[in-house]
Design a protein around this motif. Structure first.
Motif, PDB file in Angstrom:
ATOM      1  N   ARG A   1       0.854  -1.191   0.000  1.00 27.96           N
ATOM      2  CA  ARG A   1       0.000   0.000   0.000  1.00 27.96           C
ATOM      3  C   ARG A   1       0.884   1.233   0.000  1.00 27.96           C
ATOM      4  O   ARG A   1       2.060   1.178   0.349  1.00 27.96           O
ATOM      5  CB  ARG A   1      -0.915   0.002   1.229  1.00 27.96           C
ATOM      6  CG  ARG A   1      -2.029  -1.025   1.141  1.00 27.96           C
ATOM      7  CD  ARG A   1      -2.885  -1.030   2.385  1.00 27.96           C
ATOM      8  NE  ARG A   1      -3.696   0.168   2.536  1.00 27.96           N
ATOM      9  CZ  ARG A   1      -4.503   0.367   3.585  1.00 27.96           C
ATOM     10  NH1 ARG A   1      -4.607  -0.550   4.533  1.00 27.96           N
ATOM     11  NH2 ARG A   1      -5.209   1.483   3.675  1.00 27.96           N
ATOM     12  N   ALA A   2       0.290   2.353  -0.398  1.00 29.84           N
ATOM     13  CA  ALA A   2       1.065   3.587  -0.518  1.00 29.84           C
ATOM     14  C   ALA A   2       1.555   4.061   0.841  1.00 29.84           C
ATOM     15  O   ALA A   2       0.835   3.985   1.839  1.00 29.84           O
ATOM     16  CB  ALA A   2       0.207   4.661  -1.155  1.00 29.84           C
ATOM     17  N   THR A   3       2.790   4.515   0.867  1.00 30.60           N
ATOM     18  CA  THR A   3       3.371   5.078   2.080  1.00 30.60           C
ATOM     19  C   THR A   3       3.955   6.435   1.747  1.00 30.60           C
ATOM     20  O   THR A   3       3.984   6.857   0.585  1.00 30.60           O
ATOM     21  CB  THR A   3       4.500   4.180   2.599  1.00 30.60           C
ATOM     22  OG1 THR A   3       5.424   3.980   1.536  1.00 30.60           O
ATOM     23  CG2 THR A   3       4.000   2.838   3.082  1.00 30.60           C
ATOM     24  N   LYS A   4       4.460   7.098   2.784  1.00 23.81           N
ATOM     25  CA  LYS A   4       5.088   8.391   2.557  1.00 23.81           C
ATOM     26  C   LYS A   4       6.270   8.239   1.607  1.00 23.81           C
ATOM     27  O   LYS A   4       6.477   9.048   0.702  1.00 23.81           O
ATOM     28  CB  LYS A   4       5.560   8.961   3.900  1.00 23.81           C
ATOM     29  CG  LYS A   4       6.168  10.340   3.764  1.00 23.81           C
ATOM     30  CD  LYS A   4       6.585  10.910   5.114  1.00 23.81           C
ATOM     31  CE  LYS A   4       7.137  12.310   4.927  1.00 23.81           C
ATOM     32  NZ  LYS A   4       7.682  12.883   6.147  1.00 23.81           N
ATOM     33  N   ALA A   5       7.051   7.162   1.791  1.00 21.43           N
ATOM     34  CA  ALA A   5       8.221   6.956   0.940  1.00 21.43           C
ATOM     35  C   ALA A   5       7.796   6.720  -0.508  1.00 21.43           C
ATOM     36  O   ALA A   5       8.474   7.172  -1.432  1.00 21.43           O
ATOM     37  CB  ALA A   5       9.030   5.771   1.456  1.00 21.43           C
TER      38      ALA A   5
ATOM     39  N   GLY B   1      13.440  10.606   6.479  1.00 25.38           N
ATOM     40  CA  GLY B   1      12.201  11.353   6.708  1.00 25.38           C
ATOM     41  C   GLY B   1      10.949  10.548   6.470  1.00 25.38           C
ATOM     42  O   GLY B   1       9.848  10.985   6.786  1.00 25.38           O
ATOM     43  N   ALA B   2      11.100   9.343   5.893  1.00 25.41           N
ATOM     44  CA  ALA B   2       9.914   8.543   5.593  1.00 25.41           C
ATOM     45  C   ALA B   2      10.049   7.139   6.160  1.00 25.41           C
ATOM     46  O   ALA B   2       9.358   6.221   5.734  1.00 25.41           O
ATOM     47  CB  ALA B   2       9.706   8.494   4.082  1.00 25.41           C
ATOM     48  N   GLY B   3      10.944   6.948   7.097  1.00 25.04           N
ATOM     49  CA  GLY B   3      11.177   5.618   7.646  1.00 25.04           C
ATOM     50  C   GLY B   3      12.599   5.175   7.323  1.00 25.04           C
ATOM     51  O   GLY B   3      13.290   5.785   6.520  1.00 25.04           O
ATOM     52  N   GLY B   4      13.018   4.101   7.986  1.00 23.94           N
ATOM     53  CA  GLY B   4      14.416   3.688   7.856  1.00 23.94           C
ATOM     54  C   GLY B   4      14.709   2.830   6.654  1.00 23.94           C
ATOM     55  O   GLY B   4      15.002   1.640   6.774  1.00 23.94           O
TER      56      GLY B   4
ATOM     57  N   LYS C   1      10.249 -10.603   0.572  1.00 23.43           N
ATOM     58  CA  LYS C   1       9.149  -9.674   0.838  1.00 23.43           C
ATOM     59  C   LYS C   1       8.988  -9.410   2.325  1.00 23.43           C
ATOM     60  O   LYS C   1       8.049  -8.750   2.745  1.00 23.43           O
ATOM     61  CB  LYS C   1       7.845 -10.233   0.280  1.00 23.43           C
ATOM     62  CG  LYS C   1       7.854 -10.330  -1.220  1.00 23.43           C
ATOM     63  CD  LYS C   1       6.472 -10.545  -1.777  1.00 23.43           C
ATOM     64  CE  LYS C   1       6.061 -11.983  -1.698  1.00 23.43           C
ATOM     65  NZ  LYS C   1       4.826 -12.255  -2.474  1.00 23.43           N
ATOM     66  N   SER C   2       9.900  -9.962   3.143  1.00 21.00           N
ATOM     67  CA  SER C   2       9.764  -9.811   4.585  1.00 21.00           C
ATOM     68  C   SER C   2      10.210  -8.414   5.009  1.00 21.00           C
ATOM     69  O   SER C   2      10.692  -7.619   4.207  1.00 21.00           O
ATOM     70  CB  SER C   2      10.622 -10.854   5.284  1.00 21.00           C
ATOM     71  OG  SER C   2      11.983 -10.508   5.145  1.00 21.00           O
ATOM     72  N   SER C   3      10.077  -8.138   6.295  1.00 23.78           N
ATOM     73  CA  SER C   3      10.462  -6.814   6.783  1.00 23.78           C
ATOM     74  C   SER C   3      11.976  -6.642   6.806  1.00 23.78           C
ATOM     75  O   SER C   3      12.472  -5.548   7.046  1.00 23.78           O
ATOM     76  CB  SER C   3       9.872  -6.580   8.165  1.00 23.78           C
ATOM     77  OG  SER C   3      10.305  -7.609   9.025  1.00 23.78           O
ATOM     78  N   VAL C   4      12.728  -7.745   6.562  1.00 19.51           N
ATOM     79  CA  VAL C   4      14.183  -7.631   6.453  1.00 19.51           C
ATOM     80  C   VAL C   4      14.542  -6.764   5.250  1.00 19.51           C
ATOM     81  O   VAL C   4      15.536  -6.055   5.245  1.00 19.51           O
ATOM     82  CB  VAL C   4      14.805  -9.042   6.294  1.00 19.51           C
ATOM     83  CG1 VAL C   4      16.296  -8.960   6.074  1.00 19.51           C
ATOM     84  CG2 VAL C   4      14.476  -9.895   7.493  1.00 19.51           C
ATOM     85  N   ASN C   5      13.704  -6.831   4.223  1.00 24.62           N
ATOM     86  CA  ASN C   5      13.952  -6.066   3.004  1.00 24.62           C
ATOM     87  C   ASN C   5      13.516  -4.625   3.218  1.00 24.62           C
ATOM     88  O   ASN C   5      12.336  -4.301   3.144  1.00 24.62           O
ATOM     89  CB  ASN C   5      13.201  -6.695   1.836  1.00 24.62           C
ATOM     90  CG  ASN C   5      13.592  -6.078   0.511  1.00 24.62           C
ATOM     91  OD1 ASN C   5      14.178  -4.996   0.474  1.00 24.62           O
ATOM     92  ND2 ASN C   5      13.279  -6.765  -0.563  1.00 24.62           N
ATOM     93  N   GLN C   6      14.481  -3.760   3.515  1.00 25.84           N
ATOM     94  CA  GLN C   6      14.145  -2.348   3.727  1.00 25.84           C
ATOM     95  C   GLN C   6      14.487  -1.532   2.493  1.00 25.84           C
ATOM     96  O   GLN C   6      14.645  -0.330   2.558  1.00 25.84           O
ATOM     97  CB  GLN C   6      14.881  -1.840   4.964  1.00 25.84           C
ATOM     98  CG  GLN C   6      14.362  -2.545   6.206  1.00 25.84           C
ATOM     99  CD  GLN C   6      15.123  -2.175   7.446  1.00 25.84           C
ATOM    100  OE1 GLN C   6      16.307  -1.887   7.407  1.00 25.84           O
ATOM    101  NE2 GLN C   6      14.440  -2.183   8.574  1.00 25.84           N
ATOM    102  N   GLU C   7      14.657  -2.241   1.370  1.00 18.38           N
ATOM    103  CA  GLU C   7      14.955  -1.534   0.127  1.00 18.38           C
ATOM    104  C   GLU C   7      13.706  -1.290  -0.708  1.00 18.38           C
ATOM    105  O   GLU C   7      13.527  -0.210  -1.262  1.00 18.38           O
ATOM    106  CB  GLU C   7      15.967  -2.338  -0.700  1.00 18.38           C
ATOM    107  CG  GLU C   7      16.145  -1.759  -2.089  1.00 18.38           C
ATOM    108  CD  GLU C   7      17.453  -2.088  -2.729  1.00 18.38           C
ATOM    109  OE1 GLU C   7      18.315  -2.679  -2.068  1.00 18.38           O
ATOM    110  OE2 GLU C   7      17.619  -1.740  -3.914  1.00 18.38           O
ATOM    111  N   SER C   8      12.823  -2.296  -0.797  1.00 20.07           N
ATOM    112  CA  SER C   8      11.655  -2.102  -1.652  1.00 20.07           C
ATOM    113  C   SER C   8      10.690  -1.145  -0.971  1.00 20.07           C
ATOM    114  O   SER C   8      10.454  -1.230   0.231  1.00 20.07           O
ATOM    115  CB  SER C   8      10.992  -3.442  -1.952  1.00 20.07           C
ATOM    116  OG  SER C   8      10.634  -4.098  -0.766  1.00 20.07           O
TER     117      SER C   8
END
Lengths: 234, 644
Positions: free
Chosen positions: B216-220, B278-281, B302-309
Motif C-alpha cells: 500500500r502507498a506510504t510516505k516513501a 524522513g519517511a522511515g528507515g 518480501k519480509s520486513s528484512v527487506n528495507q529496500e523495496s
C-alpha cells in the motif's frame, strides 16, 4: 400432400429475384495518384516512411485517409469522388513544403472526379546527382555529388551519406545487405564523393544487386535517396 | 369431511402467505451490488474497493503481463514479453520473434488512455470525502492512497503520451446533447508533472511512514514517485532542447529548458527526504554474503528484512493473484513443466555492459590479441571479476538454479575449426575417431531457432523464483514486482545532483549503489555516461529502459535502425550513445582435440541469432505514443502528437 417440385422452383425464383436489389455502396473507384518532385526531378524516399494524409470533411467523425510515398516518390490512393484536403504532416519528409506560418504546412484542396494524376512539388534540402557506379566482382564503387538545394537561413547540414546495397529493389537503411557510410564532417568536396561497399554472397545466388545512395540531413528523420539502380555483379 | 379439512387448511395457509405487504416483497435489496453508503461505511469494504483500484495500476513491465486495453494493447500480453525488447533480451519463443524481426515500433506502441480508471479514482475520492461513518484517520488515509494512485497513473500517462487532459473531478453528462463542457484540452506536459509533484507533496504527510508496508502507498512511495517524476521532467526540459522537433507549439509535448533546474532541485529534495530517514528507515538490501545472491534476493524477499523495496505489486500463491514469470522463463532442463521454459534470454549486449571490478569496461574476452580463442577451464571463468549484479540479474552458463546447474553449450569445437553439434541434446552422436554416442549440445541450448531453450546463451535470474513448484502452471509464483526501491531513489538523487553541478554529492549517492554490487573503488567525478550506465545495469528489466532513453532523448540515437557488427558490439561499452539495435548471443563451445592441453576447455563465440533480422529504429514519432483518431474526433480540442 403430394410433394410438388415445381413449387420449390417457383418459390426460389421469386426469392432470388427479390434479392437482386442493390443493398450496398460501391467500393471507391477513383484513383488519385502522382509523384513528389523537385522541378521534375525524382525525390527518392524510403518505402512507406513519408506519410500523406487526405481528409474529406462533412462525413461524421474526422480522421485522415492515410497513404504513403513509395521509394521513387509516387503515391496512389483509391477514393470516392468528392472534395478532399491533402497534407503532408509537419516535419515529415526530407524536404520543405509550403508553409502558411512557421511549422504549419499548407493544405492542398483536391477535387476528385474520376481517375486523375496530381504531381506535388517540394524543395528537398539536398539532392544526390550524377551518380555513377562501377562494379568489380561484388564491390560497388559509387561516385556522385551532393547538391545543396536549400541555402540561407533554412539550410541544414549533412549528417552522413550512405551507399546501400540490397538484393531486392527495396533499398534503405532498414533493407540492405551491405552499406558504406561517410560522415558529413568528413566530406571535403561535395561535388565529388565516392563510397565503396562490398555485397556479401547472396543465397540463393543472384548475379545482380540494387543500389541507392541515401543522404541523412541533420535534424531531419527521413533520408533522401538517389534513383534506384540495378547492377550486374559476378 | 377429512377432504374439506385439508382443503380449508391449504386455503388458510395460502391466504396467510399473501398477507405480506407488496413493498416488502418487491423491494429486495440486490445481493450482488453494494450501495455506495454501505460501501463507504465500513473500512474493510472501502479497502476492498481500493484494492481493485490498486490492481488496475499499470506498469511498463509487469510480471503477470498486461490485459487487453484497446486500442493500444490488443490481446493479453504475457508477463515476460514486455521485458524482451530494446535488444536487452532475445525472445526464445517463435510466436514472439516479431520483437527482433521488426525494424521499427508502431506509433501506437506503449500508448494508454484509460480515463475509465481515472473516473473511478475520482469517484472514489468524491465518495470517500462524502462518507460520514468512517473514522477521520481511516478516511484521510484512504483518500491519500487514491490520490497517490491517481498521481502515479497520470505520471504513467505523461511518460507515454505527453500532456494529457487533466481531470480531477468525475465528469457528468447532463443529457443536453451538448458535450463541449466535457471536452478537455491537453494540459502542457510540464503541468502534468507539476500535478504529480504537488499531489505527492500534499499527501505525503497523510500516508504512513512504515518500512514494512510495501503493497500500500506510504510516505516513501509518494516521495519516490515525486523524485522520479521531477527527474523525468527535468531531463525532458534539459535534453529536449536537443530535439526541437519533438515538441508541440503549445508545449503539450516538450518542456522549456528554463524549467530544468527547478525540477532537478525538487527531485533531489524528495530523494533526500527518503535518504535522510524522513519517511522511515529505508536502506539498501545487504543481507546475504554473496553479493550476486544478495542482489537477486532483493526481488525475492518480501519480509520486513527487506528495507529496500518501497512500493511493490504483491502476489500470493493460492490466492488467485499469481504470475507465470518463473514458469515461462525457468531454464529448460530444470523446468517443472516440460516445454514451458526459457523464453526471456538476456542479450550479450546487456551482459557486456556490466563492468569489471576495477571500474573499467571490457567485453567478455573471446579472442586474445592475436585473434586466437581464449580457453577457459570453467564456463563461469569468462565472467569472473565483474559487477556482482551480472550474476544476480542473468543466469550465466553453468550457474546454479534450484540446486542444479544450467547446461548451456552449443557443441564441440574441433581442432580443424569445424563445429560438431546436433539439433537436440537428446540426439547423441559419436565424436570423430570415437564410437561411443555422447551428448554434443547443452540441454538448455543454444540451438538456433529452438524455442524455449536459451538462444542467447543466458537465462534471466531477476524475479526467477527458487521456491519448489514455482515453475508449475498450477501453482505459479508470487515473487513481487518492485515499483519503487531505495537504490533507484539513490540513483535519482545522484542524477539530480549531477545535473545541478553538485558532483561530489552525486558521487556519494552513486557509490553507495555501486559498493553494494561489489564495486568498492569509489567513482570520483561522475559523468552523464556513468549515470546512464548505472541505471541500465541496476534497473534493467524493471521497466525503466524505454522511459530513461526517452527522457534523455537518447532513444533515436541508441536505436537508430542500423544493424550491428561484432565490432560495434565489443567497442565503446559504457558510452551513452552506443548503438543497441540487435540482441547478440554468446555461445560456449567445448574444445575437442585429444592430446592438446586445451582439450575439454571452453571457448566462446559472439553470434547473432538467426531470428534477428530487424534492427530497431526509434523514430521521432515514437517519443510520444499515438493519440488515435477515435480520441481526436471525439474531442476536437486534443492536438496531435508531433512527427506522426
Amino acid at each position: 400432400m403430394k410433394f410438388r417440385f415445381h413449387y420449390i422452383i417457383l418459390l426460389s425464383f421469386v426469392l432470388g429475384a427479390s434479392s437482386c436489389k442493390k443493398d450496398n455502396y460501391d467500393a471507391p473507384s477513383s484513383t488519385l495518384k502522382g509523384r513528389i518532385m523537385y522541378n521534375g526531378e525524382e525525390i527518392g524516399l524510403e518505402y512507406n516512411q513519408v506519410p500523406l494524409e487526405l481528409y474529406q470533411p462533412g462525413f461524421g467523425k474526422v480522421g485522415a485517409i492515410a497513404a504513403s510515398f513509395a521509394q521513387d516518390g509516387t503515391y496512389s490512393t483509391l477514393l470516392f469522388d468528392g472534395n478532399y484536403k491533402m497534407i503532408i504532416p509537419a516535419s515529415q519528409g526530407p524536404f520543405q513544403w509550403r508553409e502558411t506560418t512557421a511549422g504549419v504546412r499548407d493544405t492542398l484542396a483536391v477535387t476528385v472526379s474520376g481517375n486523375q494524376t496530381l504531381d506535388l512539388q517540394a524543395t528537398p534540402y539536398f539532392m544526390i546527382r550524377a551518380a555513377t557506379y562501377t562494379v568489380t566482382g561484388k564491390t560497388v564503387l559509387a561516385n556522385f555529388r551532393a547538391d545543396q538545394i536549400i541555402t540561407g537561413s533554412n539550410a541544414k547540414t549533412i549528417e552522413r551519406i550512405n551507399l546501400y546495397i540490397n538484393k531486392t529493389q527495396f533499398v534503405s537503411s532498414a533493407d540492405n545487405i551491405a552499406s558504406a557510410e561517410i560522415a558529413g564532417t568528413a566530406i571535403t568536396n561535395p561535388a565529388a564523393i565516392s563510397l565503396t561497399a562490398t555485397a556479401p554472397a547472396i543465397v540463393p545466388a543472384q548475379n545482380y544487386v540494387f543500389v541507392r545512395i541515401g543522404i541523412k540531413i541533420a535534424g531531419v528523420e527521413d533520408m533522401i535517396f538517389s534513383p534506384l539502380q540495378k547492377l550486374q555483379t559476378n | 369431511m377429512n377432504k374439506i379439512y385439508i382443503l380449508s387448511l391449504v386455503a388458510l395457509l395460502l391466504i396467510t402467505g399473501s398477507c405480506k405487504k407488496d413493498s416488502d416483497f418487491l423491494d429486495v435489496p440486490p445481493k450482488q451490488v453494494i450501495p455506495e453508503e454501505t460501501a463507504f461505511s465500513d473500512p474493510a469494504l472501502v479497502l476492498s474497493v481500493l484494492g481493485d483500484l490498486y490492481n488496475r495500476q499499470r506498469d511498463f513491465s509487469s510480471l503477470d503481463g498486461q490485459p487487453e486495453e484497446r486500442p493500444y494493447v490488443i490481446g493479453d500480453q504475457p508477463g515476460w514479453r514486455t521485458f524482451a525488447d530494446f535488444s536487452e533480451a532475445f525472445p526464445s519463443e517463435n510466436g514472439s520473434s516479431f520483437l527482433v524481426q521488426r525494424s521499427s515500433w508502431d506509433f501506437m506502441e506503449w500508448g494508454m488512455w484509460n480515463y475509465g480508471y481515472i473516473r473511478d479514482l475520482n469517484l472514489f475520492i468524491q465518495r470517500a470525502n462524502a462518507a460520514t461513518k468512517l473514522l477521520e484517520a481511516d478516511k484521510t488515509r484512504f483518500i491519500a492512497e487514491a490520490r497517490f494512485l491517481r498521481a502515479n497513473y497520470y505520471f504513467e500517462m505523461v511518460k507515454r503520451m505527453g500532456g494529457v487532459p487533466l481531470i480531477t473531478e468525475p465528469l457528468t453528462y447532463d443529457y443536453s446533447g451538448v458535450v463541449t463542457n466535457l471536452q478537455v484540452a491537453r494540459s502542457k506536459e510540464s503541468e502534468i508533472y507539476d500535478f504529480v509533484i504537488s499531489e505527492a507533496e500534499a499527501i505525503k504527510s497523510k500516508l504512513p511512514s512504515d518500512v514494512s508496508q510495501k503493497s500500500r502507498a506510504t510516505k516513501a512511495a509518494a516521495l519516490a514517485m515525486e523524485s522520479r517524476a521531477a527527474l523525468y521532467a527535468g531531463s525532458i526540459a534539459k535534453y529536449g532542447a536537443g530535439t526541437p522537433q519533438v515538441a508541440t507549439p503549445g508545449n503539450e509535448v516538450g518542456i522549456p529548458a528554463s524549467l530544468a533546474a527547478g525540477y532537478y532541485t525538487k527531485s533531489l529534495a524528495a530523494a533526500e527526504e527518503i535518504i535522510n530517514g524522513g519517511a522511515g528507515g529505508y536502506q539498501l538490501y545487504k543481507v546475504l554474503p554473496d553479493l550476486s545472491d544478495n542482489f537477486a534476493a532483493i526481488f525475492l524477499d518480501k519480509s520486513s528484512v527487506n528495507q529496500e523495496s518501497i512500493w511493490i505489486e504483491d502476489f500470493k500463491v493460492n490466492s488467485g493473484k499469481v504470475h507465470g514469470f518463473t514458469t515461462n522463463n525457468q531454464p529448460f532442463s530444470i523446468s517443472d513443466e516440460g516445454l514451458d521454459a526459457g523464453r526471456l534470454n538476456p542479450s550479450l549486449n546487456l551482459v557486456e555492459a556490466f563492468e569489471k571490478l576495477d571500474n573499467t569496461y571490457a567485453p567478455i574476452a573471446t579472442k586474445d590479441g592475436s585473434g586466437n580463442p581464449v580457453y577457459y577451464t570453467n564456463q563461469l571463468d569468462a565472467f569472473a571479476g565483474r559487477d556482482a549484479r551480472l550474476a544476480g540479474t542473468v543466469l550465466l552458463p553453468n550457474a546454479t538454479f534450484k540446486g542444479k546447474n544450467v547446461d548451456i553449450w552449443a557443441g564441440y569445437q574441433l581442432a580443424d575449426g569445424s563445429i560438431f553439434t546436433s539439433d537436440d541434446a537428446g540426439h547423441l552422436k559419436a565424436l570423430p575417431g570415437t564410437s561411443v554416442n555422447i551428448q554434443v549440445v547443452g540441454k538448455d541450448g543454444p540451438i538456433n531457432g529452438q524455442e524455449f531453450r536459451t538462444q542467447s546463451g543466458f537465462y534471466v535470474r531477476k524475479y526467477l523464483d527458487p521456491q519448489i513448484g514455482s515453475g508449475r502452471r498450477g501453482r505459479q509464483s508470487d515473487v513481487a514486482f518492485i515499483r519503487y526501491r531505495y537504490a533507484e531513489v539513490l540513483l535519482n538523487a545522484a542524477e539530480a545532483a549531477f545535473e545541478l553541478g553538485r558532483i561530489s554529492t552525486a558521487d556519494g549517492y552513486i557509490n553507495q549503489v555501486r559498493a553494494r554490487a561489489g564495486l568498492t573503488t569509489p567513482l570520483t567525478g561522475v559523468t552523464f555516461d556513468r549515470i546512464v550506465h548505472e541505471r541500465r545495469v541496476e534497473l534493467v528489466f524493471e521497466g525503466h529502459t524505454l522511459f530513461d532513453m526517452k527522457r534523455w532523448r537518447l532513444a533515436h540515437r541508441v536505436w537508430d535502425g542500423g544493424s550491428m557488427t561484432v565490432n560495434d558490439l565489443v567497442s565503446n561499452i559504457g558510452s551513452a550513445t552506443k548503438r543497441n539495435t540487435q540482441p547478440y548471443a554468446l555461445w560456449p563451445y567445448k574444445y575437442y582435440s585429444p592430446g592438446s592441453p586445451n582439450n575439454g576447455k571452453w571457448i566462446y563465440k559472439e553470434v547473432l541469432p538467426s531470428a534477428v533480422t530487424g534492427a530497431s529504429r526509434f523514430q521521432f514519432g515514437n517519443y510520444y505514443s499515438l493519440i488515435t483518431n477515435e480520441i481526436l474526433s471525439a474531442n476536437p480540442k486534443i492536438v496531435k502528437q508531433p512527427n506522426q
